[in-house]
Motif scaffolding. Structure first.
Motif, short mmCIF file in Angstrom:
data_model
loop_
_atom_site.label_atom_id
_atom_site.label_comp_id
_atom_site.label_asym_id
_atom_site.label_seq_id
_atom_site.Cartn_x
_atom_site.Cartn_y
_atom_site.Cartn_z
N ARG B 183 3.09 15.57 0.12
CA ARG B 183 4.40 15.22 -0.43
C ARG B 183 4.36 14.53 -1.78
O ARG B 183 5.25 14.72 -2.61
CB ARG B 183 5.18 14.33 0.54
N GLU B 184 3.34 13.71 -1.99
CA GLU B 184 3.32 12.98 -3.25
C GLU B 184 3.04 13.89 -4.44
O GLU B 184 3.48 13.64 -5.54
CB GLU B 184 2.25 11.88 -3.20
N TYR B 186 3.38 17.52 -4.36
CA TYR B 186 4.07 18.80 -4.43
C TYR B 186 5.51 18.73 -3.92
O TYR B 186 5.82 17.95 -3.02
CB TYR B 186 3.32 19.85 -3.60
N GLN B 187 6.35 19.60 -4.49
CA GLN B 187 7.73 19.67 -4.03
C GLN B 187 8.12 21.10 -3.65
O GLN B 187 9.09 21.30 -2.95
CB GLN B 187 8.71 19.19 -5.12
N ARG B 188 7.36 22.07 -4.15
CA ARG B 188 7.81 23.46 -3.97
C ARG B 188 6.83 24.26 -3.10
O ARG B 188 5.64 24.33 -3.39
CB ARG B 188 8.02 24.13 -5.32
N TYR B 206 10.35 18.35 5.71
CA TYR B 206 9.75 17.27 4.93
C TYR B 206 10.23 17.27 3.49
O TYR B 206 9.61 16.66 2.62
CB TYR B 206 8.22 17.34 5.00
N GLY B 207 11.32 17.97 3.22
CA GLY B 207 11.96 17.85 1.93
C GLY B 207 11.44 18.78 0.84
O GLY B 207 11.85 18.68 -0.31
N TYR B 208 10.55 19.70 1.17
CA TYR B 208 10.09 20.66 0.16
C TYR B 208 11.18 21.70 -0.10
O TYR B 208 11.94 22.05 0.81
CB TYR B 208 8.85 21.41 0.65
N ARG B 209 11.23 22.19 -1.33
CA ARG B 209 12.06 23.35 -1.61
C ARG B 209 11.23 24.57 -1.22
O ARG B 209 10.11 24.73 -1.70
CB ARG B 209 12.41 23.39 -3.10
N THR B 210 11.76 25.40 -0.34
CA THR B 210 10.94 26.51 0.14
C THR B 210 11.46 27.84 -0.39
O THR B 210 12.67 28.04 -0.49
CB THR B 210 10.91 26.57 1.68
N GLN B 231 4.16 25.52 -5.62
CA GLN B 231 2.91 24.78 -5.84
C GLN B 231 2.01 24.88 -4.61
O GLN B 231 0.80 24.81 -4.70
CB GLN B 231 3.23 23.31 -6.11
#
Lengths: 460, 460
Positions: B183-184, B186-188, B206-210, B231
């Motif tokens: 999480r720290e 990557y976001q995508r 967990y809040g990622y854009r998928t 990412q």
């Protein structure tokens, strides 16, 4: 150009080798000629030996090949070229001196585990009637869930059916599941301060806004809770972690009424309720919630049976179970089938009830021994903050100034493992958590005597 | 005023009883008099009988008391008043007709599990040398991690040490851990489409854009991946789920180079690599990553040993392990100590290698039997889309029009459980996944004959 840095700890020939390897793999130009050793050395201000070492490594691993009187060329990359580097799989043994006395507060003595019975049941339950080819019930084996529901209903006053029970592999597992299932309804999470330090991290990771809520003399301060606007609140009402406070009934009812009125959720962590030495265990808060919708109950077998079998459980409200049943989590069991069957048999045949009684008596004695040893060895330099339940007595010095960190250091030098409340609880509350569960009864006095040597050094 | 709704399925007297109970608990005014039965009946347009039933229930449970010639009053609420309602803990038995043939593609036959050996090792390993009083190594027992590292290194070309291995209780558990640890940075998150349907839900939570990324004839389309700016990318390169594609080496290298260049992460799910029937298993993509930083490897014992023991594993890059070691997850094992020790012994003594060989041969035969049975019973009405690996052969009809949902219905009526690719994979790819692992070898022909009856109905 490769980026090589002489200031790094990694030797230059390894840096060069890695850089070239990466280039070969990413660009993959079979047959390309590498610059000569001399040329590369000049270009990067390296010694010839350094470049030779890098090339030799690449050659050994099959990334490049050497052609007589011509130089080095990029190999065609078959799979074989990518055989892993030599890894034995083994880790070099760590040499650390063993701890002499370990006051870890969430520990039992291995001799107190009912090994013979467990082994017998495990052997009996491991048989051809189990389906080892299929995924077991994701929620947990029904016979185990029934035993858990029956136990919680009789002993903890929890209102539940086996349908509401989910078998987990422990606290984090259960809390993560609650966090996931609650996401559609709730955004704001409140937790006790001081309190068990992991809960808010779990909910934070799932995107909840988390707020610490002060714990007072009777547990969570309700006005602070109201003020926080928390919709989900994590509490340890029977035996607050770490202060040991029991939340009085009127406060429980008020808390419940508040949560009902905002259509919120209480997460009741009943982690060590089996271990009460001065009075009967306090019935669960979950049992007070006649609506059945506002309490998620979290329990474990780690504190009274064994932390090594990795089994805990949840009792969830029906609306949460409805979300659960539609989720991917519903398809995959969290605990091995054999462990579940063994535990179910253990409970069904009355061993669990007997074990709890035995464990309670045994740890009551250890509790008493710890109490007496503390008084004997620390004299009037300390006071007991929390006692009468669980696996530790919490103490504070009478002196107003006390260097807790030095206590920890001194103990560490003497290879005594001690545990301070603040480390795992946050807030301002500090105390030494004198765990007794991991000792044999007769070891406690000696352990405390060794601890007292450190303590007495600091309080002067 | 209580809100009572005659349109709800809950009887009115229960609604009334619950409403009053809630009020008593939340307001807690001991001694308050309840309105008379007649008054309440008039107020809420209820029959007297309805109100009587509600009051009787409250009385029975101790919430109210009756005073002679006066009426009902709120009781003082001691704990005893909150004894749980009668719950036996048991669930009414579900009466469902058993499935006759189950083509579930992730299933083994229970008789293929090495029960005797497992039982013997489990009994031997359950002994006093284990510490049942302490929390086991959170990462997994070192001896098991060493065995897994050795196996992966030799058989799958994975580059790893025991230090990088984490023992999990399965796929979701492992994926959630990767999502947390990443999480720290990557976001995508990108995932194969069609692809295993759970991966993106886990990362989404967990809040990622998928973003789904199209799978072509050779696996993931790299230009789509680049375009997506993902990412972290989740792939099944050895045996794509569900299409069965193996990603060619050049594509693997290109994918790796791309991920290295953006400092991203590939999650390689190597879920059933042991089961390849036409060629040797493809070495892992992880082994190609000479930097050791860009692939997280996910594996399981569910597909070749048993889904009932609930053991999987991760091999993580060192930077991720560094985050892990500081996380709360590092402190709590995800699998029972005994299961871990039994599995470690099973591997150490060569049973695992032997078992894989045996399982591969056995399932190769089942694969062949499925292939022949399909040809025998479906004739020229179908084509094989995927074969040669795993636990299922995927088939499609030759006809351009085909009502998959009706096939499912018809099969359901005949109590045949079939599984379609799209249900768990999304996208446009559709096929029937003809699982053979759960059958005995000699059952396959009969099962397929029964399936063919349904299939032939639809294709007309």
């Amino acid at each position: 150009m490769y980026h090589l840095d002489p200031n790094l700890k990694i030797p230059l020939h390894i840096q060069l080798y890695k850089a070239i390897k990466r280039e070969i793999i990413s660009q993959h130009r079979v047959g390309d000629k590498l610059p000569s050793i001399r040329k590369t050395a000049t270009l990067y201000h390296l010694s010839k030996t350094t470049v030779e070492a890098a090339y030799a490594q690449l050659y050994a691993e099959g990334y490049i090949e050497s052609r007589a009187r011509s130089g080095y060329y990029v190999s065609e990359l078959y799979f074989d070229a990518f055989e892993p580097e030599e890894t034995s799989g083994a880790t070099p043994a760590k040499i650390t001196e063993p701890v002499r006395y370990d006051f870890f507060p969430a520990q039992l003595h291995t001799e107190d585990f009912p090994l013979k019975t467990w082994k017998r049941l495990c052997t009996r339950e491991t048989n051809a009637s189990l389906d080892f080819g299929a995924y077991p019930d994701g929620q947990g084996e029904e016979i185990l869930r029934e035993e858990i529901a029956r136990y919680l209903s009789h002993s903890r006053g929890v209102r539940c059916h086996a349908d509401q029970v989910i078998v987990t592999h422990g606290f984090i597992d259960g809390m993560e599941l609650i966090a996931k299932l609650g996401r559609e309804r709730y955004q704001r999470f409140g937790h006790e301060l001081p309190g068990y330090h992991i809960a808010h991290k779990i909910f934070g990771a799932y995107g909840y806004r988390t707020t610490p809520i002060e714990v007072g003399r009777h547990g969570l301060r309700l006005e602070k809770l109201r003020h926080s606007k928390a919709q989900v609140v994590y509490i340890t009402p029977s035996h607050q972690y770490p202060t040991g406070v029991t939340m009085p009934i009127t406060k429980r009812l008020k808390l419940l009424a508040h949560i009902q009125s905002i259509d919120g959720l209480i997460i009741e962590d009943d982690y060590d309720s089996e271990l009460a030495y001065y009075n009967r265990p306090i019935p669960s808060l979950q049992g007070l919630d006649t609506t059945g919708e506002h309490v998620a109950y979290v329990g474990t077998f780690a504190k009274a049976l064994s932390p090594a079998i990795r089994v805990g459980y949840l009792v969830l409200p029906e609306w949460m179970m409805a979300i659960y049943r539609k989720s991917y989590d519903a398809h995959f069991a969290r605990v091995s089938l054999i462990t579940q069957r063994t535990l179910a048999a253990f409970m069904h045949e009355g061993h669990w009830d007997r074990h709890i009684r035995r464990t309670r008596i045994l740890n009551q004695k250890k509790h008493q021994a710890m109490r007496e040893a503390l008084i004997r060895h620390l004299g009037d330099t300390f006071r007991i903050v929390t006692e009468g339940a669980g696996l530790a007595i919490l103490i504070q010095p009478r002196a107003s100034e006390f260097d807790w960190q030095r206590l920890k250091q001194v103990a560490d030098e003497k290879r005594i493992a001690i545990y301070l409340a603040k480390e795992r609880s946050g807030g301002e509350f500090e105390a030494a958590r004198m765990g007794f569960g991991g000792f044999r009864l007769e070891e406690i006095d000696t352990a405390v005597a060794a601890f007292a040597e450190c303590w007495m050094k600091i309080k002067d």
